[in-house]
Design a protein around this motif. Structure first.
Motif, short mmCIF file in Angstrom:
data_model
loop_
_atom_site.label_atom_id
_atom_site.label_comp_id
_atom_site.label_asym_id
_atom_site.label_seq_id
_atom_site.Cartn_x
_atom_site.Cartn_y
_atom_site.Cartn_z
N UNK A 139 2.47 -4.20 4.20
CA UNK A 139 1.80 -5.09 3.23
C UNK A 139 1.41 -4.36 1.96
N UNK A 140 1.05 -3.10 2.07
CA UNK A 140 0.49 -2.38 0.92
C UNK A 140 1.53 -1.63 0.09
N UNK A 141 2.73 -1.31 0.65
CA UNK A 141 3.51 -0.19 0.13
C UNK A 141 4.28 -0.46 -1.16
N UNK A 142 4.38 -1.70 -1.61
CA UNK A 142 5.01 -1.93 -2.90
C UNK A 142 3.95 -2.13 -3.97
N UNK A 143 4.11 -1.54 -5.16
CA UNK A 143 5.20 -0.65 -5.57
C UNK A 143 4.86 0.84 -5.52
N UNK A 144 3.68 1.23 -5.06
CA UNK A 144 3.28 2.63 -5.23
C UNK A 144 3.39 3.46 -3.96
N UNK A 145 3.95 2.89 -2.88
CA UNK A 145 4.19 3.68 -1.68
C UNK A 145 3.10 3.54 -0.64
N UNK A 146 3.27 4.19 0.52
CA UNK A 146 2.30 4.10 1.61
C UNK A 146 0.96 4.72 1.21
N UNK A 147 -0.13 4.14 1.69
CA UNK A 147 -1.45 4.70 1.40
C UNK A 147 -2.29 4.61 2.68
#
Lengths: 390, 390
Positions: free
Chosen positions: B222-230
């Motif tokens: 759910x979170x990884x676009x556009x800046x990648x996994x966090x």
């Protein structure tokens, strides 16, 4: 003994008192406070060795109650006599990185910026991705390349590939950019599995700095799927040398512009607040933008809450950036990518056309906020000059 | 005086000699070397205070020539008499995080893994993205949550949203996973604007560890676009307590499987090499996978070269992970996401069906490599048990 003169209208009055790390004549770096055009040596003035350290980390780790108490002591001192040896003209000192950076996270909290970048990087899709209004999107950056203002920036090299190039090429970035941001410094972290609620922000975050997230757009565009930016950002992030205490930003608190849909409960504040901070971006001495922090969609407290809600610990020296600050107007955009609309609409800077940074260019970002005494307090500046690629 | 017994076939023979940080009975942590089933206290055995530190960083910072010399001294010592007080049974010591992590970067260097994840996360597109065979894709992770083996992993909470959910929900991850990786530890870094050529790898990288990059797939998706996994990753990364020196991995060097297209010059080695390291993943005591590091597309030296080619500095304690190690066979996949094909093909583990991790589950990853003496050297293990969400 002497008294510290504070010029009328100084952005470094007694309602500011930002901390930094300075040295004189090549001596040992130590903690000081900026007052007017002077730096007060805190170890000398207060006789407390925590300020003899070459970084703010030991003091920040002492926690909120100490931050309050020391600020009160400094306020009292500044009104009266201080030892001569504890006062230096700011022109006579060298300023260093003010704290050791533990982890560095960069957010993406401006709706105007995220929308502009979405239009530029993904022209055929909705500018804001589906998650953007539900969580403050962010990613980890390189802590080891956070640099103090004034450090020259060597143009980074890397891979880039235009949409019509058959294969990537290696070379100096041709689209070197800035991102005008605020950075927030964690003073006291939490152990694993201890999320920080938004309302606890001020007990954990020590202060704020100006931050320039230098960005090589061509490297970034080629590398960033699917794991996010890496070499397009990791070569340098510059911060201002003065850390403005969160305690000095009470008068700058304002409501957020508004969040719709309502965030999930872990992101809700009893009274959601932003900060009325004005940035100014100068390119080779000419003002090109005035990014308004008050327009940010996500608040600094929400960013911290999000960063720790999964059980991640936080540490003294953790730094998180707001992401580029852009307002609704063109001259409020905090990155040249947006100001030049992907390079298609050059700016005139000192009579020359500019899209991205040329070798020798210099960027200075300054910032001010309302202070408690009715005037404005200053963040100083974050400055950097571009040197040719090696 | 005493001699250290090394059981026949021990993976901790004189061709291994991995370093760690240990303590006895709640005493001060210090540097030791694993020999057979014993730990040799290096400060006591060598009379050198650099090993009295609670981390390997001061020793690693001394550089390659010292790493060689100390390894020779330890080899000589282990063959003869050592002071009784310098030897402890490994069962009697507590093992700690072996080094202070500076920056942590995680790569994505297995073609099989990247292809599998591509098929699962982006079913309608080419599994490998256009950049993947041109550069080792990677991103920065959270250094502050790198944990030593044995640390329990509390199930992280966060936002997730299924493709048919109208809005995201908050709660404990329902798709908690592992990633079996190797991690590489930088001993001596370089200043800004000093890229490390692939052929200089062994002068900069001190050693390797097993690494489990715990991953909450629902949060990540759910979170990884556009800046990648966090947050899907930042709650925990576990590493093995013993750092196997690169000097012990000479016998494990093998050619890479092959790179097509040929990488750009900055990624070329005079003789490209991988490592013949076998990992074993046990889930609740049952072997479920044997990820082969020899199948990795990008080499450890190429990852380091890429990470620094843009001028980014590197530091003692920088850690970079290889990314999940997956081979071409199903039982060579290093993540449960791939082993269960996104949860659609459950595994039978100790008679129970499993897709992702349940509370109470335990994962142990071990690894071995060919040693210089004709046998195999061991990495020990990285172990973690899942506790319920808070």
């Amino acid at each position: 003994m002497t008294t510290i003169d504070i010029p009328a209208g100084s952005p470094f009055g007694t309602d500011n008192l930002p901390y930094g790390v300075f040295s004189v004549g090549g001596g040992t770096p130590r903690v000081g406070v900026r007052v007017g055009d002077s730096v007060l040596d805190l170890a000398a003035a207060l006789g407390d060795d925590v300020f003899a350290a070459p970084s703010l980390n030991p003091f920040m780790a002492q926690g909120y109650d100490r931050w309050v108490a020391v600020r009160e002591r400094i306020s009292a001192l500044v009104g009266g006599d201080v030892p001569d040896a504890a006062v230096h003209a700011v022109a006579d000192v060298a300023l260093h990185l003010p704290f050791e950076v533990a982890d560095y996270v960069d957010f993406y909290a401006s709706e105007h910026h995220a929308s502009n970048v979405g239009r530029l990087f993904r022209p055929d899709a909705e500018p804001l991705l589906p998650n953007w209004k539900h969580l403050p999107v962010g990613y980890h950056g390189r802590a080891g390349t956070v640099l103090v203002s004034g450090t020259d920036i060597v143009r980074p090299s890397g891979q880039r590939k235009g949409p019509n190039d058959p294969a990537p090429v290696f070379g100096p970035s041709a689209r070197l950019d800035i991102e005008a941001e605020l950075g927030f410094v964690v003073g006291t972290g939490t152990p694993l599995n201890t999320p920080i609620a938004p309302d606890d922000f001020a007990r954990h975050v020590f202060g704020a700095v100006l931050l320039n997230d230098w960005s090589a757009r061509d490297i970034q565009a080629w590398e960033y799927v699917p794991l996010g930016p890496n070499l397009g950002k990791s070569f340098a992030t510059s911060i201002s040398p003065w850390v403005v205490p969160i305690l000095a930003l009470e008068a700058a608190r304002i409501p957020l512009p508004g969040q719709d849909p309502e965030p999930l409960p872990y992101l809700r504040e009893s009274s959601p607040w932003g900060l009325d901070i004005d940035l100014v971006v100068e390119w080779n001495g000419e003002e090109v933008s005035r990014p308004p922090f008050r327009e940010m969609y996500w608040s600094p407290a929400q960013m911290l809450a999000h960063m720790t809600v999964n059980g991640a610990s936080s540490r003294t020296g953790d730094l998180y950036g707001s992401g580029t600050i852009s307002g609704p107007e063109k001259r409020q955009r905090g990155a040249f990518l947006e100001l030049s609309w992907g390079g298609k609409e050059p700016l005139t800077v000192k009579g020359e056309e500019r899209t991205f940074l040329l070798d020798g260019d210099e960027v200075v970002i300054t910032g001010t906020a309302p202070g408690a005494n009715g005037g404005r307090i200053g963040f100083g500046e974050v400055r950097g000059r571009v040197l040719p690629a090696d």
